[in-house]
Design an enzyme around this catalytic site. Sequence first.
Site, PDB file in Angstrom:
ATOM      1  N   HIS A 268      -0.682   4.727   7.295  1.00 36.94           N
ATOM      2  CA  HIS A 268      -0.083   5.356   6.124  1.00 36.94           C
ATOM      3  C   HIS A 268       0.202   6.843   6.314  1.00 36.94           C
ATOM      4  CE1 HIS A 268      -2.692   1.978   4.823  1.00 36.94           C
ATOM      5  NE2 HIS A 268      -1.621   1.666   4.109  1.00 36.94           N
TER       6      HIS A 268
ATOM      7  N   SER B 284       0.794  -1.230   0.000  1.00 43.09           N
ATOM      8  CA  SER B 284       0.000   0.000   0.000  1.00 43.09           C
ATOM      9  C   SER B 284       0.826   1.279   0.000  1.00 43.09           C
ATOM     10  CB  SER B 284      -0.946   0.019   1.210  1.00 43.09           C
ATOM     11  OG  SER B 284      -0.210  -0.113   2.414  1.00 43.09           O
TER      12      SER B 284
ATOM     13  N   ASP C 105      -3.753   7.911   8.179  1.00 41.31           N
ATOM     14  CA  ASP C 105      -4.585   6.996   8.951  1.00 41.31           C
ATOM     15  C   ASP C 105      -3.687   6.218   9.913  1.00 41.31           C
ATOM     16  OD1 ASP C 105      -3.336   5.069   7.387  1.00 41.31           O
ATOM     17  OD2 ASP C 105      -5.068   4.716   6.098  1.00 41.31           O
TER      18      ASP C 105
END
Length: 350
Positions: A329, A44, A326
Amino acid sequence: MEKKTCITFFFLMSFAVSTELVYGVQKPGEKSVDRLKLFIFGDSYADTGNLPSSTSCSWKQPYGITFPGKTSGRFSDGRVLTDYITSFLGIRSPVPYEWKKLEEKWIENGMNFAHGGTGVFNTLVDQPNMTAQINYFQQLVQENVYTRNNLNSSSIVLVSLSGNDYGTYFAKNSSLKGLEAFTKSVIDQLVLNLKRIKGFGVQKVAVTGIGPLGCLPSITASTSYQNCSEAGNNVAQFHNQLLQQNLQRLNNETGASSVFVFLDLYSAFSSALKLKQNHPENLTFKNGLKPCCLGVNGEGSCGNVDKSGTKKYVVCENPKESFFWDSIHPSDQGWRAVYSALKRSLPSLV
């Protein structure tokens, strides 16, 4: 594991996007000899839209509110590491693998195979691990979408491995007894992957180290986002130490000093946060280790809503004041700070 929830990247805990906005202003049909291509593998921290919108929070509000102003499949309020690397290289961000048929005119720029939540081994997310991602790449080479001569003359690879393998390990093991052996197995598999990627003829391979895992908001929440976990950071440091040793060995085997380039995310994160004894002291990010977007009342996470559509998260007033977007990340501004710290390493890619 197909759950209609936010897929995060460390498990201790609308496709209608303007191509021009997300990927830049390069015009389709602008062909040049041996245009530089970037191929991305990993998770991610590098994924720009490969996960399905039905399962991933990266396709849900408020992701993308800073850039491009709507969801784009990135795990951030804006850009991720891939976007800043392509900015340095002066090229368009490569098309996500899952979009290749919809954005066929852009595949000559390379391709992004990274899938959020994945690692070198299978993780708690049912998405293709790095071996499977490389298989996708191999198939395209076999189909002559990318030729070996073309790859040899004008290609760079970015490999992002950010910690999902360790998250899966901790989810299944309560003891640290086997962690050292597991770390070695992660590095061994990563090295096999890197050799395989290099075997396609690519020029350079940039590999990220792991950032300070003990500073992730999912970990620091227990200290009200005041202090990092020393134990978590030790895991990352041991991984990075072994990785650097193996990259040096690989470079020695190739007879070149910088085919494999180490991108030190640990130092870059630490620099951006100005960590001192596991405590952030950077006033640029007023929220310190606290994420901009987080779940409320101990339930949900960024992007989650209940059955009635009620938000189960809150968003800070100014995302630029948060290093983390978040619980896992970095924000767009966080990645910008990381990119600034990485700039010294990037010239060796070209």
